[in-house]
Design a protein around this motif. Structure first.
Motif, PDB file in Angstrom:
ATOM      1  N   LEU A 313       0.902  -0.906   0.186  1.00  0.00           N
ATOM      2  CA  LEU A 313      -0.183   0.296   0.083  1.00  0.00           C
ATOM      3  C   LEU A 313       1.067   1.562  -0.337  1.00  0.00           C
ATOM      4  O   LEU A 313       0.955   2.354  -0.389  1.00  0.00           O
ATOM      5  N   ARG A 314       2.197   1.544   0.676  1.00  0.00           N
ATOM      6  CA  ARG A 314       3.275   2.362   1.259  1.00  0.00           C
ATOM      7  C   ARG A 314       3.622   2.201  -0.122  1.00  0.00           C
ATOM      8  O   ARG A 314       4.008   3.364  -0.977  1.00  0.00           O
ATOM      9  N   ASP A 315       4.349   0.748  -1.035  1.00  0.00           N
ATOM     10  CA  ASP A 315       5.342   1.160  -2.232  1.00  0.00           C
ATOM     11  C   ASP A 315       4.983   1.542  -3.278  1.00  0.00           C
ATOM     12  O   ASP A 315       4.773   1.660  -4.600  1.00  0.00           O
ATOM     13  N   GLY A 316       3.980   0.058  -3.497  1.00  0.00           N
ATOM     14  CA  GLY A 316       3.255  -0.116  -4.757  1.00  0.00           C
ATOM     15  C   GLY A 316       2.450   0.414  -5.180  1.00  0.00           C
ATOM     16  O   GLY A 316       2.394   1.259  -6.237  1.00  0.00           O
ATOM     17  N   VAL A 317       1.632   0.993  -4.519  1.00  0.00           N
ATOM     18  CA  VAL A 317      -0.328   1.815  -4.619  1.00  0.00           C
ATOM     19  C   VAL A 317       0.536   3.337  -4.582  1.00  0.00           C
ATOM     20  O   VAL A 317      -0.457   3.638  -4.261  1.00  0.00           O
ATOM     21  N   GLN A 318       0.963   4.120  -3.779  1.00  0.00           N
ATOM     22  CA  GLN A 318       1.039   4.578  -2.765  1.00  0.00           C
ATOM     23  C   GLN A 318       0.012   5.432  -2.017  1.00  0.00           C
ATOM     24  O   GLN A 318       0.138   6.373  -2.108  1.00  0.00           O
ATOM     25  N   MET A 319      -0.604   4.487  -1.640  1.00  0.00           N
ATOM     26  CA  MET A 319      -1.868   5.315  -0.416  1.00  0.00           C
ATOM     27  C   MET A 319      -1.765   5.571   0.455  1.00  0.00           C
ATOM     28  O   MET A 319      -2.229   6.474   0.955  1.00  0.00           O
ATOM     29  N   GLU A 327      -2.987   2.180   9.777  1.00  0.00           N
ATOM     30  CA  GLU A 327      -4.676   2.029  10.718  1.00  0.00           C
ATOM     31  C   GLU A 327      -5.356   4.088  10.772  1.00  0.00           C
ATOM     32  O   GLU A 327      -6.926   3.333  10.715  1.00  0.00           O
ATOM     33  N   GLY A 328      -4.908   4.115  10.935  1.00  0.00           N
ATOM     34  CA  GLY A 328      -5.940   6.171  10.867  1.00  0.00           C
ATOM     35  C   GLY A 328      -6.536   6.149   9.840  1.00  0.00           C
ATOM     36  O   GLY A 328      -7.941   6.376   9.752  1.00  0.00           O
ATOM     37  N   LEU A 329      -6.452   5.446   8.705  1.00  0.00           N
ATOM     38  CA  LEU A 329      -6.914   4.936   6.941  1.00  0.00           C
ATOM     39  C   LEU A 329      -7.695   4.516   7.100  1.00  0.00           C
ATOM     40  O   LEU A 329      -9.238   4.996   6.744  1.00  0.00           O
ATOM     41  N   ALA A 330      -7.466   3.347   8.066  1.00  0.00           N
ATOM     42  CA  ALA A 330      -8.831   1.931   7.722  1.00  0.00           C
ATOM     43  C   ALA A 330     -10.329   2.452   9.080  1.00  0.00           C
ATOM     44  O   ALA A 330     -11.022   2.504   8.770  1.00  0.00           O
ATOM     45  N   ALA A 331      -9.683   3.193   9.944  1.00  0.00           N
ATOM     46  CA  ALA A 331     -10.159   3.751  10.904  1.00  0.00           C
ATOM     47  C   ALA A 331     -11.619   4.741  10.976  1.00  0.00           C
ATOM     48  O   ALA A 331     -12.131   5.227  11.283  1.00  0.00           O
ATOM     49  N   SER A 332     -10.768   5.026   9.009  1.00  0.00           N
ATOM     50  CA  SER A 332     -11.928   6.010   8.759  1.00  0.00           C
ATOM     51  C   SER A 332     -13.158   5.764   7.729  1.00  0.00           C
ATOM     52  O   SER A 332     -14.221   6.760   8.401  1.00  0.00           O
ATOM     53  N   THR A 368     -16.419   2.903  -3.657  1.00  0.00           N
ATOM     54  CA  THR A 368     -15.074   2.361  -2.465  1.00  0.00           C
ATOM     55  C   THR A 368     -13.907   3.733  -2.998  1.00  0.00           C
ATOM     56  O   THR A 368     -13.939   4.036  -3.406  1.00  0.00           O
ATOM     57  N   THR A 369     -13.392   3.709  -1.551  1.00  0.00           N
ATOM     58  CA  THR A 369     -12.119   4.472  -0.990  1.00  0.00           C
ATOM     59  C   THR A 369     -11.522   3.904  -0.805  1.00  0.00           C
ATOM     60  O   THR A 369     -10.958   2.469  -0.023  1.00  0.00           O
ATOM     61  N   ARG A 370     -10.236   4.612  -0.964  1.00  0.00           N
ATOM     62  CA  ARG A 370      -9.244   3.621   0.211  1.00  0.00           C
ATOM     63  C   ARG A 370      -8.807   3.467   1.293  1.00  0.00           C
ATOM     64  O   ARG A 370      -8.337   2.445   1.351  1.00  0.00           O
ATOM     65  N   ALA A 371      -9.664   4.469   1.790  1.00  0.00           N
ATOM     66  CA  ALA A 371      -9.979   3.964   3.219  1.00  0.00           C
ATOM     67  C   ALA A 371     -10.376   1.990   3.476  1.00  0.00           C
ATOM     68  O   ALA A 371     -10.069   1.999   3.761  1.00  0.00           O
ATOM     69  N   HIS A 372     -11.453   1.976   2.410  1.00  0.00           N
ATOM     70  CA  HIS A 372     -12.132   0.754   2.183  1.00  0.00           C
ATOM     71  C   HIS A 372     -10.434  -0.452   1.766  1.00  0.00           C
ATOM     72  O   HIS A 372     -11.242  -1.382   2.828  1.00  0.00           O
ATOM     73  N   ILE A 373     -10.050  -0.068   0.264  1.00  0.00           N
ATOM     74  CA  ILE A 373      -9.261  -0.716   0.582  1.00  0.00           C
ATOM     75  C   ILE A 373      -8.133  -0.833   2.000  1.00  0.00           C
ATOM     76  O   ILE A 373      -7.334  -2.132   1.510  1.00  0.00           O
ATOM     77  N   ALA A 374      -7.874  -0.340   2.502  1.00  0.00           N
ATOM     78  CA  ALA A 374      -6.482   0.346   3.781  1.00  0.00           C
ATOM     79  C   ALA A 374      -7.108  -0.838   4.736  1.00  0.00           C
ATOM     80  O   ALA A 374      -6.565  -2.442   5.066  1.00  0.00           O
ATOM     81  N   ARG A 375      -8.643  -1.027   4.964  1.00  0.00           N
ATOM     82  CA  ARG A 375      -9.128  -2.140   6.174  1.00  0.00           C
ATOM     83  C   ARG A 375      -9.000  -3.220   5.319  1.00  0.00           C
ATOM     84  O   ARG A 375      -9.027  -3.807   6.405  1.00  0.00           O
ATOM     85  N   ALA A 376      -9.550  -3.100   4.323  1.00  0.00           N
ATOM     86  CA  ALA A 376      -9.615  -4.886   3.828  1.00  0.00           C
ATOM     87  C   ALA A 376      -8.658  -5.495   4.029  1.00  0.00           C
ATOM     88  O   ALA A 376      -8.044  -6.405   4.355  1.00  0.00           O
ATOM     89  N   ASP A 413      -3.574  -1.483  16.781  1.00  0.00           N
ATOM     90  CA  ASP A 413      -4.365  -1.365  17.032  1.00  0.00           C
ATOM     91  C   ASP A 413      -5.701  -1.996  16.582  1.00  0.00           C
ATOM     92  O   ASP A 413      -6.653  -3.093  17.584  1.00  0.00           O
ATOM     93  N   LEU A 414      -6.236  -1.594  15.844  1.00  0.00           N
ATOM     94  CA  LEU A 414      -7.102  -1.948  14.874  1.00  0.00           C
ATOM     95  C   LEU A 414      -6.880  -3.537  13.958  1.00  0.00           C
ATOM     96  O   LEU A 414      -7.689  -4.221  14.300  1.00  0.00           O
ATOM     97  N   LEU A 415      -6.158  -3.928  13.904  1.00  0.00           N
ATOM     98  CA  LEU A 415      -5.904  -4.926  13.219  1.00  0.00           C
ATOM     99  C   LEU A 415      -6.072  -5.972  13.978  1.00  0.00           C
ATOM    100  O   LEU A 415      -6.270  -6.930  14.174  1.00  0.00           O
ATOM    101  N   MET A 416      -5.749  -5.858  15.295  1.00  0.00           N
ATOM    102  CA  MET A 416      -5.271  -6.587  16.565  1.00  0.00           C
ATOM    103  C   MET A 416      -7.254  -7.064  17.442  1.00  0.00           C
ATOM    104  O   MET A 416      -7.477  -7.951  18.035  1.00  0.00           O
ATOM    105  N   GLN A 417      -7.687  -6.187  17.559  1.00  0.00           N
ATOM    106  CA  GLN A 417      -9.074  -5.636  17.742  1.00  0.00           C
ATOM    107  C   GLN A 417      -9.314  -6.513  16.377  1.00  0.00           C
ATOM    108  O   GLN A 417     -10.102  -7.679  16.920  1.00  0.00           O
TER     109      GLN A 417
END
Ligand code: ADP
Length: 497
Positions: A313-319, A327-332, A368-376, A413-417
């Motif tokens: 997500l960081r290097d390949g699609v630079q999201m 975590e913040g992005l997914a939690a949005s 679908t937004t990048r936040a949904h992809i980050a969460r997925a 934390d989001l991943l652990m929950q």
């Protein structure tokens, strides 16, 4: 102040960490070393460089902290597993570069062994599936390909060891040629019931017994280091492969206790007690750290792409700009809105073992937004882990009481929950997430009486945070069914050549 020194000899770096009696870190030193890729699929290390960097960081951490060698009560070693070194007993010099666990050069030979019908025998004796990862075929390769190696081995002139053995040999100037039982269980030469080298397997792989180190318990005084190395003769009190060391460092010493390391990939081990449990779900059976003669066993499964999906997500699609940002992005967003990501970028590991699977993102809609992809992406990590944990429960017939976690992505934390929710198990993150090194320190400290009992260690290990399952069972069932659907879309994607 008295300390235990852990040598954490990893795939890309050597580290030395000092722990005090409370289990707190007093100092850390680290050095990277070179990776050699002589051909496609080959990965080698210079064993001398491994030793030099390991010794250097040992000296460096003492200098940095002002602790003297005399105050180090013991050294515990934990190491990259399966990496294979063969050296000359007289000169102490390796006869070839170390063949690293990732190296695939013996894959075809492993195919032949499977075709010849050896898989069941090897699994029954060793708990492993025949694979190029493990040492046996790597040793054989060295003996067949280094001029005169076979003859020298037969004459008793050569020694084999995994990295723990190699470090023990060098720390004692060749007085000790030993390995710990957890490392031995990754060679594909050890009978895991008896914890002895197996003559049938030695015959199969054409490896002379004289090359092999003595197999000893993980928590055990192997000898003393030569005094000139670290300013004092220090007791060598323990050794264990990295994943087993982490299991011990997480205090998973009772059956049913499991740990997962969330790094680039995920490594899960579940303690199954004092009898090896054969796997029907394509997991490995392996030796876990026991004290002195009491062997313990574990089931092991790994996921190839975990934190690496976040790197993508960081290097390949630079999201995102950094991994923690996910975590913040997914939690949005409250959920992934039906989007599933299967991070099978390099095929699927346990329990699927599908080399032809590839990554998939399914369920995308106009909203679908990048936040949904980050969460997925985060959820995709947890679903893969949940599948392995289920295989462990099935194989062991034991309920899983809790999952202890470590590794870089366990900070999320989001991943652990979500892991806790989807696996319906409490997820426990300890204060010290350097559990691999801590495990080696525990093993060594117990062997020399720095800590007196496993109970004392239990008091040293401390919880940072517990994530309790909150999702309803219906919701879990729904999500996991959809995950299986998504997984089905990713499987057998690459055409088999
Ligand atoms: P390794 O030992 O395999 O190199 P680490 O235990 O150092 O791995 O963890 C690094 C991995 O964890 C990277 O793949 C990174 O993308 C991921 N990671 C680090 N921080 C987070 C975070 N807060 N959330 C999700 N993933 C993370």
């Amino acid at each position: 102040m008295q300390v235990v020194m852990a040598f954490d000899q990893g795939t890309t770096s050597s580290r030395a960490i000092l722990f005090d009696h409370s289990g707190s870190i007093v100092g850390v030193a680290q050095r990277e070393f070179e990776q050699h890729y002589p051909q496609s699929g080959w990965v080698e290390h210079d064993a001398n460089e491994i030793w030099k960097t390991q010794l250097a960081v040992g000296r460096e951490v003492l200098e940095q902290t002002g602790v003297s060698g005399q105050d180090v009560v013991a050294i515990g070693i934990t190491n990259q597993r399966e990496t294979t070194v063969v050296w000359d007993r007289t000169t102490g010099q390796p006869i070839a570069n170390a063949i690293v666990w990732q190296d695939r050069r013996t894959a075809e030979y492993c195919d032949k062994l499977r075709e010849a019908g050896h898989a069941d025998q090897v699994q029954a004796k060793t708990g492993l599936v025949i694979d190029a990862y493990f040492c046996a075929t790597k040793i054989r390769w060295i003996l067949e390909n280094v001029p005169d190696a076979k003859g020298r081995a037969e004459r008793g002139e050569l020694a084999f060891g995994t990295i723990d053995s190699w470090l023990l040999w060098n720390l004692t100037a060749g007085r000790v040629h030993a390995t710990d039982v957890t490392n031995a269980s990754r060679t594909m030469l050890l009978n895991i019931e008896s914890c002895q080298w197996d003559d049938d397997l030695l015959d199969l792989f054409e490896i002379p017994r004289s090359m092999l180190p003595e197999v000893l318990p993980s928590s055990h005084v192997y000898g003393e280091s030569n005094a000139e190395l670290l300013g004092a003769a220090i007791k060598l009190g323990g050794a264990a492969g990295d994943q087993q060391s982490a299991l011990f460092g997480q205090n998973c010493t009772e059956h049913g206790m499991a740990k997962n390391t969330y790094g680039t990939g995920c490594f899960m081990l579940m303690n199954v007690g004092d009898t090896p449990v054969p796997s029907k779900c394509k997991l490995l059976t392996t030796v876990a750290c026991g004290l002195e003669q009491a062997s313990q066993y574990a089931l092991e499964g790994s996921v190839f792409i975990a934190g690496a999906a976040i790197q993508w997500l960081r290097d390949g699609v630079q999201m995102i700009d950094s991994a923690p940002e996910v975590e913040g992005l997914a939690a949005s967003v409250p959920d992934s809105d039906g989007v599933y990501m299967v991070p099978a970028f390099a095929g699927l590991g346990a329990p699927y073992w599908d080399a032809y699977a590839r990554g998939a993102i399914v369920g995308i809609n106009r909203g679908t937004t990048r936040a949904h992809i980050a969460r997925a992406a985060l959820e995709g990590i947890a679903f893969q882990v949940a599948d392995v944990l289920d295989a462990m429960k099935t194989d062991s017939g034991m309920p899983m009481t809790e999952l202890r976690v470590d590794g870089g992505a366990s900070a999320n934390d989001l991943l652990m929950q979500f892991q806790s929710d989807i696996s319906q198990v409490p997820v426990i993150r300890p204060k010290v997430i350097e559990t691999t090194a801590l495990g080696a320190a525990f093993l060594a400290g117990l062997a020399v009486g720095f800590w007196n009992s496993p109970e004392e260690i239990t008091g040293v290990w401390q919880t940072d945070r517990v994530f309790e399952p909150k999702m309803s069972v219906d919701e879990v069932t729904h999500r996991r069914t959809r995950w299986q659907d998504a997984l089905g879309r990713s499987r057998h994607w690459e055409p088999a050549s």
